[in-house]
Design a protein around this motif. Structure first.
Motif, PDB file in Angstrom:
ATOM      1  N   THR A 159       0.824  -1.213   0.000  1.00  0.00           N
ATOM      2  CA  THR A 159       0.000   0.000   0.000  1.00  0.00           C
ATOM      3  C   THR A 159       0.854   1.258   0.000  1.00  0.00           C
ATOM      4  O   THR A 159       0.503   2.244  -0.637  1.00  0.00           O
ATOM      5  CB  THR A 159      -0.929  -0.008   1.226  1.00  0.00           C
ATOM      6  N   LEU A 160       1.990   1.221   0.715  1.00  0.00           N
ATOM      7  CA  LEU A 160       2.883   2.382   0.710  1.00  0.00           C
ATOM      8  C   LEU A 160       3.504   2.583  -0.667  1.00  0.00           C
ATOM      9  O   LEU A 160       3.611   3.723  -1.150  1.00  0.00           O
ATOM     10  CB  LEU A 160       3.982   2.211   1.760  1.00  0.00           C
ATOM     11  N   GLY A 161       3.926   1.493  -1.305  1.00  0.00           N
ATOM     12  CA  GLY A 161       4.492   1.613  -2.641  1.00  0.00           C
ATOM     13  C   GLY A 161       3.491   2.193  -3.635  1.00  0.00           C
ATOM     14  O   GLY A 161       3.845   3.045  -4.468  1.00  0.00           O
ATOM     15  N   LEU A 162       2.226   1.767  -3.532  1.00  0.00           N
ATOM     16  CA  LEU A 162       1.192   2.291  -4.420  1.00  0.00           C
ATOM     17  C   LEU A 162       0.922   3.762  -4.151  1.00  0.00           C
ATOM     18  O   LEU A 162       0.908   4.590  -5.082  1.00  0.00           O
ATOM     19  CB  LEU A 162      -0.094   1.475  -4.247  1.00  0.00           C
ATOM     20  N   SER A 163       0.719   4.122  -2.882  1.00  0.00           N
ATOM     21  CA  SER A 163       0.408   5.508  -2.553  1.00  0.00           C
ATOM     22  C   SER A 163       1.591   6.424  -2.835  1.00  0.00           C
ATOM     23  O   SER A 163       1.416   7.550  -3.316  1.00  0.00           O
ATOM     24  CB  SER A 163      -0.007   5.624  -1.084  1.00  0.00           C
ATOM     25  N   LEU A 164       2.806   5.947  -2.570  1.00  0.00           N
ATOM     26  CA  LEU A 164       3.991   6.773  -2.810  1.00  0.00           C
ATOM     27  C   LEU A 164       4.197   7.024  -4.300  1.00  0.00           C
ATOM     28  O   LEU A 164       4.507   8.150  -4.709  1.00  0.00           O
ATOM     29  CB  LEU A 164       5.225   6.088  -2.213  1.00  0.00           C
ATOM     30  N   SER A 165       4.022   5.990  -5.110  1.00  0.00           N
ATOM     31  CA  SER A 165       4.183   6.173  -6.553  1.00  0.00           C
ATOM     32  C   SER A 165       3.128   7.121  -7.113  1.00  0.00           C
ATOM     33  O   SER A 165       3.422   7.952  -7.985  1.00  0.00           O
ATOM     34  CB  SER A 165       4.111   4.818  -7.258  1.00  0.00           C
ATOM     35  N   LEU A 166       1.902   7.028  -6.611  1.00  0.00           N
ATOM     36  CA  LEU A 166       0.852   7.944  -7.059  1.00  0.00           C
ATOM     37  C   LEU A 166       1.158   9.372  -6.647  1.00  0.00           C
ATOM     38  O   LEU A 166       0.932  10.323  -7.421  1.00  0.00           O
ATOM     39  CB  LEU A 166      -0.501   7.502  -6.495  1.00  0.00           C
ATOM     40  N   PHE A 167       1.688   9.571  -5.440  1.00  0.00           N
ATOM     41  CA  PHE A 167       2.003  10.927  -4.989  1.00  0.00           C
ATOM     42  C   PHE A 167       3.183  11.512  -5.748  1.00  0.00           C
ATOM     43  O   PHE A 167       3.233  12.720  -5.993  1.00  0.00           O
ATOM     44  CB  PHE A 167       2.275  10.936  -3.486  1.00  0.00           C
ATOM     45  N   ILE A 168       4.143  10.683  -6.120  1.00  0.00           N
ATOM     46  CA  ILE A 168       5.233  11.177  -6.962  1.00  0.00           C
ATOM     47  C   ILE A 168       4.677  11.638  -8.306  1.00  0.00           C
ATOM     48  O   ILE A 168       5.053  12.697  -8.827  1.00  0.00           O
ATOM     49  CB  ILE A 168       6.294  10.074  -7.153  1.00  0.00           C
ATOM     50  N   GLY A 169       3.742  10.849  -8.861  1.00  0.00           N
ATOM     51  CA  GLY A 169       3.105  11.246 -10.113  1.00  0.00           C
ATOM     52  C   GLY A 169       2.301  12.523  -9.971  1.00  0.00           C
ATOM     53  O   GLY A 169       2.336  13.395 -10.853  1.00  0.00           O
ATOM     54  N   GLN A 186       4.476  20.116 -13.760  1.00  0.00           N
ATOM     55  CA  GLN A 186       4.220  20.275 -15.193  1.00  0.00           C
ATOM     56  C   GLN A 186       3.166  21.340 -15.454  1.00  0.00           C
ATOM     57  O   GLN A 186       3.230  22.063 -16.447  1.00  0.00           O
ATOM     58  CB  GLN A 186       3.773  18.940 -15.790  1.00  0.00           C
ATOM     59  N   THR A 187       2.206  21.450 -14.555  1.00  0.00           N
ATOM     60  CA  THR A 187       1.112  22.399 -14.743  1.00  0.00           C
ATOM     61  C   THR A 187       1.509  23.813 -14.344  1.00  0.00           C
ATOM     62  O   THR A 187       1.164  24.790 -15.035  1.00  0.00           O
ATOM     63  CB  THR A 187      -0.117  21.959 -13.921  1.00  0.00           C
ATOM     64  N   HIS A 188       2.237  23.950 -13.242  1.00  0.00           N
ATOM     65  CA  HIS A 188       2.489  25.284 -12.687  1.00  0.00           C
ATOM     66  C   HIS A 188       3.962  25.668 -12.630  1.00  0.00           C
ATOM     67  O   HIS A 188       4.273  26.811 -12.302  1.00  0.00           O
ATOM     68  CB  HIS A 188       1.924  25.359 -11.256  1.00  0.00           C
ATOM     69  N   GLY A 189       4.850  24.755 -12.942  1.00  0.00           N
ATOM     70  CA  GLY A 189       6.266  25.068 -12.826  1.00  0.00           C
ATOM     71  C   GLY A 189       6.653  25.281 -11.368  1.00  0.00           C
ATOM     72  O   GLY A 189       6.106  24.654 -10.459  1.00  0.00           O
ATOM     73  N   LEU A 190       7.565  26.205 -11.131  1.00  0.00           N
ATOM     74  CA  LEU A 190       8.011  26.481  -9.769  1.00  0.00           C
ATOM     75  C   LEU A 190       6.921  27.148  -8.934  1.00  0.00           C
ATOM     76  O   LEU A 190       7.009  27.166  -7.698  1.00  0.00           O
ATOM     77  CB  LEU A 190       9.258  27.377  -9.794  1.00  0.00           C
ATOM     78  N   HIS A 191       5.886  27.668  -9.595  1.00  0.00           N
ATOM     79  CA  HIS A 191       4.767  28.264  -8.855  1.00  0.00           C
ATOM     80  C   HIS A 191       4.021  27.219  -8.033  1.00  0.00           C
ATOM     81  O   HIS A 191       3.250  27.562  -7.138  1.00  0.00           O
ATOM     82  CB  HIS A 191       3.816  28.953  -9.833  1.00  0.00           C
TER      83      HIS A 191
END
Length: 252
Positions: free
Chosen positions: A121-131, A138-143
């Motif tokens: 479950t941690l691997g799944l949630s962590l990979s989703l949060f990295i995404g 990608q959407t906002h840049g450094l903002h």
């Protein structure tokens, strides 16, 4: 000798594979994941074969209901144009389908519940949060870093709030993994304990033979409850992923 209720969560090597210091053995956990993914893919493949049926059969209707259900949740919880919602709908659908299928397959006697292990479950949630974080950049840049500092915060409190928001953001993945793993493990353990208690009373004979019916009725009720929890936990997991994804896209 009574079996521990935690034995059902043991990782058992099925095909030992050692390459140097690497341990790549196939286990009951990996087998369960492969079976779950294979069953879901086969179901979707046969349903969508040749474009599906004009008049849906029972299985096609079942999959379409799930897809419409997930799509409606995405439309309700992710703000923005429909192109953005359609972009992330497959991810949400696959996440919900995989979790609900894994949880339900884990209810079959002598099967293995992969979501009862924190590493899964941690691997799944962590990979989703990295995404999700990558989508935010990608959407906002450094903002995207602006989500760490709410508007109107006094300047002297800014460093403290930035630190707190950063810690809170990083713990989102941890809390998601813990919630799913804890609920599945606790429910299965409770059912196992009560089942063993009822079996012990049954073997004692006499009046205890009749008294075993009470634990068995409780086990039966808990099994029904666990079926609901299996779907509910998949629903809660995907709901929170959609909320966090919406925050990353719209900086709410």
């Amino acid at each position: 000798m009574a079996c521990s209720p935690l034995e059902q969560f043991a990782i058992i090597p099925l095909i030992p594979i050692h390459i140097g210091n690497l341990y790549l053995s196939s286990t009951n956990s990996s087998l369960s994941i492969l079976l779950t993914i294979s069953l879901v893919l086969l179901l979707v493949h046969f349903i969508t074969l040749n474009g599906g049926h004009l008049v849906p059969n029972a299985w096609q209707s079942f999959v379409e209901i799930i897809y419409d259900f997930v799509l409606n949740l995405v439309n309700e919880q992710i703000s923005g144009p429909s192109s953005i919602k359609q972009r992330f709908s497959p991810l949400i659908f696959v996440t919900f389908t995989f979790l609900s299928s894994s949880n339900l397959i884990g209810m079959i006697p002598y099967s293995f519940t992969v979501t009862s292990h924190f590493i899964i479950t941690l691997g799944l949630s962590l990979s989703l949060f990295i995404g999700i974080t990558i989508v935010g950049f990608q959407t906002h840049g450094l903002h995207f870093f602006s989500f760490l500092l709410p508007q109107g915060v006094p300047l002297p409190l800014a460093p403290l709030l930035v630190l707190l928001e950063l810690i809170s953001y990083r713990f989102r993945a941890l809390s998601l993994g813990i919630r799913l793993f804890a609920n599945m493990m606790a429910g299965h353990s409770l059912v196992k304990i009560l089942s063993g208690f009822a079996r012990t009373m049954l073997s004692m004979g006499g009046i205890m033979y009749l008294a075993h019916l009470a634990p068995f009725l409780i086990v039966f009720a808990l099994t029904g409850l666990e079926l609901g929890v299996a779907i509910l936990q998949a629903y809660v997991f995907t709901i929170l992923i959609r909320i966090h994804l919406n925050d990353a896209i719209n900086l709410h």
